[in-house]
Design a protein around this motif. Structure first.
Motif, PDB file in Angstrom:
ATOM      1  N   LEU A  97      55.749  49.664  49.030  1.00 20.93           N
ATOM      2  CA  LEU A  97      56.618  48.007  48.158  1.00 20.93           C
ATOM      3  C   LEU A  97      55.653  47.336  48.403  1.00 20.93           C
ATOM      4  O   LEU A  97      54.831  46.479  47.967  1.00 20.93           O
ATOM      5  N   THR A  98      54.875  47.511  49.588  1.00 18.56           N
ATOM      6  CA  THR A  98      53.773  46.895  50.490  1.00 18.56           C
ATOM      7  C   THR A  98      52.952  46.471  50.035  1.00 18.56           C
ATOM      8  O   THR A  98      51.825  46.234  48.976  1.00 18.56           O
ATOM      9  N   GLU A  99      52.461  48.235  48.618  1.00 20.97           N
ATOM     10  CA  GLU A  99      50.894  48.533  48.423  1.00 20.97           C
ATOM     11  C   GLU A  99      51.121  48.111  47.297  1.00 20.97           C
ATOM     12  O   GLU A  99      50.086  47.878  46.888  1.00 20.97           O
ATOM     13  N   LEU A 100      52.786  48.326  46.582  1.00 24.21           N
ATOM     14  CA  LEU A 100      52.794  47.823  45.611  1.00 24.21           C
ATOM     15  C   LEU A 100      52.656  46.116  44.509  1.00 24.21           C
ATOM     16  O   LEU A 100      51.497  45.960  43.898  1.00 24.21           O
ATOM     17  N   ARG A 101      53.013  45.148  45.684  1.00 24.34           N
ATOM     18  CA  ARG A 101      52.835  43.912  45.713  1.00 24.34           C
ATOM     19  C   ARG A 101      51.400  43.875  45.487  1.00 24.34           C
ATOM     20  O   ARG A 101      50.926  42.931  45.369  1.00 24.34           O
ATOM     21  N   GLU A 102      50.792  44.520  46.928  1.00 22.01           N
ATOM     22  CA  GLU A 102      49.135  44.217  46.583  1.00 22.01           C
ATOM     23  C   GLU A 102      48.550  44.305  45.322  1.00 22.01           C
ATOM     24  O   GLU A 102      47.449  43.697  44.545  1.00 22.01           O
ATOM     25  N   GLU A 103      48.063  45.699  44.712  1.00 19.78           N
ATOM     26  CA  GLU A 103      48.346  46.172  43.341  1.00 19.78           C
ATOM     27  C   GLU A 103      48.547  44.858  42.371  1.00 19.78           C
ATOM     28  O   GLU A 103      47.587  44.643  41.659  1.00 19.78           O
ATOM     29  N   LEU A 104      49.511  44.268  42.334  1.00 19.14           N
ATOM     30  CA  LEU A 104      50.003  43.597  41.198  1.00 19.14           C
ATOM     31  C   LEU A 104      49.064  42.487  42.166  1.00 19.14           C
ATOM     32  O   LEU A 104      48.513  41.785  40.693  1.00 19.14           O
ATOM     33  N   LEU A 105      48.939  41.981  42.580  1.00 21.08           N
ATOM     34  CA  LEU A 105      48.348  40.433  42.998  1.00 21.08           C
ATOM     35  C   LEU A 105      46.613  41.201  42.548  1.00 21.08           C
ATOM     36  O   LEU A 105      46.505  40.357  42.395  1.00 21.08           O
ATOM     37  N   ARG A 106      46.094  42.137  43.406  1.00 24.89           N
ATOM     38  CA  ARG A 106      44.649  42.420  43.055  1.00 24.89           C
ATOM     39  C   ARG A 106      44.416  42.626  41.211  1.00 24.89           C
ATOM     40  O   ARG A 106      43.136  41.720  40.956  1.00 24.89           O
ATOM     41  N   LEU A 107      45.561  43.121  40.245  1.00 20.39           N
ATOM     42  CA  LEU A 107      45.302  43.320  39.591  1.00 20.39           C
ATOM     43  C   LEU A 107      45.292  41.434  38.895  1.00 20.39           C
ATOM     44  O   LEU A 107      44.624  41.377  37.910  1.00 20.39           O
ATOM     45  N   ARG A 108      46.626  40.551  38.708  1.00 22.40           N
ATOM     46  CA  ARG A 108      46.027  39.680  38.741  1.00 22.40           C
ATOM     47  C   ARG A 108      45.394  38.502  38.527  1.00 22.40           C
ATOM     48  O   ARG A 108      44.935  38.381  38.016  1.00 22.40           O
ATOM     49  N   LYS A 109      44.782  38.388  39.374  1.00 17.67           N
ATOM     50  CA  LYS A 109      43.338  37.676  40.602  1.00 17.67           C
ATOM     51  C   LYS A 109      42.527  38.283  39.332  1.00 17.67           C
ATOM     52  O   LYS A 109      41.649  37.141  39.196  1.00 17.67           O
ATOM     53  N   GLY A 110      42.340  39.403  38.840  1.00 15.12           N
ATOM     54  CA  GLY A 110      41.176  40.523  38.504  1.00 15.12           C
ATOM     55  C   GLY A 110      41.253  39.629  36.605  1.00 15.12           C
ATOM     56  O   GLY A 110      40.107  39.338  35.832  1.00 15.12           O
ATOM     57  N   LEU A 111      42.238  39.589  36.494  1.00 18.71           N
ATOM     58  CA  LEU A 111      42.622  38.709  35.326  1.00 18.71           C
ATOM     59  C   LEU A 111      42.775  37.496  35.089  1.00 18.71           C
ATOM     60  O   LEU A 111      41.844  36.614  34.029  1.00 18.71           O
ATOM     61  N   VAL A 112      42.806  36.503  36.133  1.00 18.72           N
ATOM     62  CA  VAL A 112      43.120  35.352  36.055  1.00 18.72           C
ATOM     63  C   VAL A 112      41.699  35.088  36.146  1.00 18.72           C
ATOM     64  O   VAL A 112      41.073  33.892  35.209  1.00 18.72           O
ATOM     65  N   GLU A 113      40.694  35.694  36.928  1.00 13.93           N
ATOM     66  CA  GLU A 113      39.113  35.315  37.659  1.00 13.93           C
ATOM     67  C   GLU A 113      38.880  35.649  35.475  1.00 13.93           C
ATOM     68  O   GLU A 113      37.885  34.535  35.497  1.00 13.93           O
ATOM     69  N   ALA A 114      39.181  36.280  35.086  1.00 13.60           N
ATOM     70  CA  ALA A 114      38.149  37.049  33.769  1.00 13.60           C
ATOM     71  C   ALA A 114      38.924  35.731  32.279  1.00 13.60           C
ATOM     72  O   ALA A 114      37.596  35.013  32.273  1.00 13.60           O
ATOM     73  N   ALA A 115      39.904  35.420  32.631  1.00  8.63           N
ATOM     74  CA  ALA A 115      40.567  34.294  31.602  1.00  8.63           C
ATOM     75  C   ALA A 115      39.888  33.336  31.493  1.00  8.63           C
ATOM     76  O   ALA A 115      39.436  32.506  31.129  1.00  8.63           O
TER      77      ALA A 115
END
Length: 861
Positions: free
Chosen positions: A58-76
């Motif tokens: 679950l820790t890895e999953l949380r990190e993945e979700l945060l990573r992908l959201r961060k990338g999308l937020v920055e691009a948007a």
């Protein structure tokens, strides 16, 4: 092993224009800057999908979700856009839909038309590694009963197409319209599942295997079992929690398969019922408990039951502590739907809701830290107006609650004593009858106010003015031409001779205002919606008590922080005076005719007369000479009589036995005096007639009701009576001509003997009773003297409309409202049944309507 129990998540996320807070169809531009390994297009150009790497914890999953959201937020952000992981974008409308330009999506739009055009929705798909497809199909059917709980945890779509839908997840209802959504029914193997897909494709109903939109399915592109029922979750930790529970449920089902335990197949209609229940109420309502014969239980009970059932598997996976903490955190703060509704209530602006979900999506996995200390001993509940499920005071109540906390138990005890002394000195009480005569019962005002936001008060103003106009039109009509009867809208037997009917009232002059003072009892349910519970046009009381509650608070707690925009309830006195004098002859006096000191509302009679400049009189203070009503002491002619009588005017006799009430009525019939709240008004606030008020609005005003009524059953109708007699223990039953809470039975709180007795009463005289669905009233904190702490108490609201005609400009909602408070654990708020009151702070800036414009949302229907 067939179930590897790895984890992966696909998130669908809305793109939001940070200037307009509306959906933006710029996904192609944003995606052009992102790695297609992790980001992809969706059916609508307003959405981007993210795909995590395969992980094991679950820790890895949380990190993945945060990573992908961060990338999308920055691009948007380069295009001035934000990201919202939410089932429906709160400000989305049908016109926001723009199709992503691919041949497959174009074919889908051509085939499904509106079904595609309304798909402005986003979900969270959770994958758990199960490489054996036969095992995946078997597990899929075994985990189905857990899906409503997971949906309730994720629910994040209460607003859609500019409306407050009343659902926690309207996305679910939209999604379930697809012909391949929901459950597959019973399947024995992967081969049978594949044959089902082949048959669906061959039927032409779906185009390909990707359109198997079942709530849970073997993935079409990975060796996983895929959960598809959940809304997108603004907080990453909510998605992590659902992933942890789903993986544990998959493992539990696998162990049952390996142990040879038979599968208990849930009937498809019961499964659909469970999903619908979760979509409707989320975590604020009931969910269907697991089992062959499911029954509704409070959502938190269902969530914790699932958690503890899965404890062995969660411990095996090393997730027990984390999932337990996440569960309690989510139950405490509510799901996204709860938080969105709370954000909307503050100002009635959907922009606030969009801003909140964007901030949560961009922010920390667990959300923001609490702004103020929690109320640890407060029994938080869904529908509390002042305190959220996380025991956090809502913004508008924070300063008031902090003031109470600063006083502490000792300070509150001192303040309470000062309140009691103030009230006793001014006889703030109502009169009750006892074996030794009448006595004053203190009218207790709680030391915390109840606050009504501007947008709510505006909604109530429009709805109650509409209702008062329709009732006034009805009274004039039924005592005049009776068009509503002639046109077949109402049956004559439901009017003439019904409780409250007074045939002699037909003799009053045409055009006379029959109900210049109208009182309305309102309730606010756990979803924030207002309902009219009762109409009062015979003898509505409460204005003076509402004014007195403010005077008491100003005297006893002057240091309690006041908002800058706060209506003055005392202005109701002048509004009452101008309303009464509007139709009286020049040179005459306005008189409040009271039953005297033995009247239950004697305090109010005195205060209204004093505040509005009326003469206070009893029957012995009046005379009738030469067709004129006179005030005996002054000799002044009386132009208007405001009737505040415990008995009917026509039954009044003075001390000599003279039938003065009839004489006064004869003067009124000749146009010599105006009777405010005239004889015969009871036909309009008869509890059975209440159900017809929406029809009055349509018939007389040609409008749709702006405020909803509580579902009400008229027991003179045989079919409704039969249904009610089977449900007495679930409903509220009350006599049609009752008042003050007398005769009211709240079924869920009644004993078996009380239910049986009420059933017999209704069977003996059905026309004398109505039944209503129970409304789970909202609550507001009150000071509990025994426990020396704040605790929630159920409340209602009585508001008053002053009427001088039937036009919208002739009706005015007074700047005062009386909040009535039920005793601990009760739903009955009447003072005569042990209830109290609160000072009602109506937060209205008179110039704000012009500045703010429309609230941006319509009431759900």
């Amino acid at each position: 092993m067939g179930a590897e129990l790895t984890l992966g998540v696909e998130e669908e996320l809305h793109l939001i224009d940070l200037q307009s807070w509306q959906l933006s169809a710029r996904a192609p531009q944003v995606l052009s800057r992102l790695d297609q390994t992790w980001y992809s297009a969706e059916l609508q150009r307003t959405t981007v999908e993210t795909n995590t790497a395969v992980v094991r914890t679950l820790t890895e999953l949380r990190e993945e979700l945060l990573r992908l959201r961060k990338g999308l937020v920055e691009a948007a952000a380069r295009d001035g856009l934000g990201v919202a992981a939410v089932g429906t974008a709160p400000r989305s409308t049908f016109s926001d839909f723009e199709l992503t330009a691919t041949g497959r999506y174009g074919r889908m739009q051509e085939q499904y038309r509106l079904l595609v055009d309304e798909q402005l929705i986003c979900g969270t798909q959770i994958h758990v590694g199960v490489s054996d497809r036969d095992l995946a199909v078997e597990i899929m059917q075994r985990v189905a009963p857990t899906l409503p709980v997971l949906l309730a945890l994720s629910a994040s779509s209460p607003f859609w197409n500019g409306q407050n839908t009343g659902y926690a997840s309207i996305r679910t209802t939209i999604w379930q319209r697809w012909p391949s959504a929901g459950t597959t029914g019973e399947l024995s193997s992967a081969a049978r599942y594949d044959q089902l897909l082949d048959d669906l494709i061959a039927s032409g109903v779906i185009a390909d295997r990707k359109m198997a939109y079942f709530d849970v399915r073997p993935s079409s592109h990975a060796p996983t079992l895929e959960l598809r029922v959940c809304d997108a979750c603004p907080l990453v930790d909510d998605a992590v929690l659902i992933a942890g529970l789903f993986r544990a449920a998959v493992r539990a089902a696998e162990l049952d398969v390996l142990a040879g335990r038979p599968r208990v197949q849930q009937a498809a209609p019961l499964y659909r019922a469970g999903i619908w229940q979760a979509a409707r109420g989320g975590l604020s309502g009931d969910l269907l408990a697991e089992g062959e014969h499911p029954r509704p239980v409070p959502a938190p009970v269902a969530v914790r039951s699932l958690l503890h059932r899965l404890r062995p598997q969660l411990e095996e996976l090393g997730d027990w502590d984390e999932v337990t903490d996440l569960t309690e955190a989510t139950l405490a703060r509510g799901n996204s739907a709860d938080r969105q509704r709370a954000a909307f209530v503050e100002h009635g602006q959907l922009d606030d809701v969009v801003r909140q979900v964007v901030e949560e999506t961009h922010g920390a996995a667990a959300g923001e830290s609490p702004a103020t200390p929690v109320l640890r001993r407060y029994r938080s509940r869904a529908g509390d107006e002042a305190v959220g499920l996380n025991a956090q005071p809502r913004p508008v109540y924070r300063e008031v609650i902090e003031h109470v906390r600063a006083l502490g138990p000792e300070g509150m005890a001192i303040t309470g004593a000062a309140r009691d002394a103030w009230a006793a000195q001014r006889h703030l009480a109502y009169v009750v009858a006892g074996p030794d005569g009448t006595r004053e019962q203190p009218f207790e005002v709680d030391l915390l106010p109840r606050m009504i936001h501007q947008h709510e008060w505006t909604q109530l103003e429009h709805g109650l003015v509409q209702r008062a106009r329709a009732i006034e039109c009805f009274l004039r009509d039924v005592y005049g031409e009776q068009r509503i009867v002639e046109d077949g809208v109402l049956d004559r037997a439901a009017v003439v001779g019904a409780p409250g009917w007074e045939d002699r009232a037909r003799r009053l002059p045409a055009g006379v205002v029959r109900a210049p003072v109208a009182g309305f009892d309102l309730v606010r349910n756990e979803y924030g919606g207002w309902r009219v519970l009762e109409d009062n046009v015979r003898n509505p009381s409460g204005v003076a008590y509402g004014v007195a509650a403010r005077a008491l608070m100003d005297a006893v707690v002057p240091g309690m922080p006041r908002p800058p925009a706060l209506l003055d309830p005392a202005t109701a006195f002048e509004r009452l005076r101008s309303t009464l004098l509007a139709r009286s002859r020049p040179g005459t006096r306005a008189v409040l005719l009271s039953s005297g000191p033995a009247s239950g509302a004697w305090f109010e009679h005195r205060k209204l007369a004093d505040g509005a400049g009326l003469l206070l009189a009893g029957v012995d203070d009046l005379d009738v000479r030469d067709g004129v009503v006179l005030h005996r002491a002054s000799g002044d002619p009386v132009g208007v009589l405001y009737l505040r009588l415990d008995d009917e005017l026509l039954d009044l006799r003075d001390r000599t036995g003279r039938a003065l009430g009839e004489e006064v009525f004869e003067v009124a019939a000749a146009g010599g005096v105006v009777l405010a709240n005239a004889p015969g008004n009871g036909i309009a606030d008869d509890k059975a007639m209440y159900r017809s008020v929406p029809e009055f609005i349509g018939y007389y005003l040609r409008e749709r009701p702006l405020l909803e009524s509580v579902p009400t059953y008229r027991l003179s109708d045989e079919s409704e009576r039969r249904a009610v007699l089977e449900r007495i223990g679930e409903l509220v039953t009350k006599p049609v001509d009752g008042y003050g809470g007398a005769g009211v039975l709240i079924g869920p709180a009644a004993s078996a003997a009380e239910v049986a007795a009420r059933r017999a009463e209704i069977a003996a005289d059905p026309a004398n009773w109505v039944a209503q669905e129970v409304v789970d009233l909202s609550s507001v904190p009150s000071w509990n003297r025994t426990e020396a702490t704040l605790q929630p108490r159920r409340v209602d609201l009585r508001a008053f409309v002053y009427v001088t005609g039937t036009g919208a400009a002739d009706c005015h909602l007074a700047d005062v409202a009386l909040t009535r408070v039920a005793p601990e654990g009760s739903l009955v708020v009447n003072s005569s049944r042990g209830g109290g009151a609160k000072d009602t702070w109506i937060l209205v800036d008179r110039g704000a309507d012009a500045r703010e414009g429309d609230t941006g949302v319509r009431a759900g229907r």
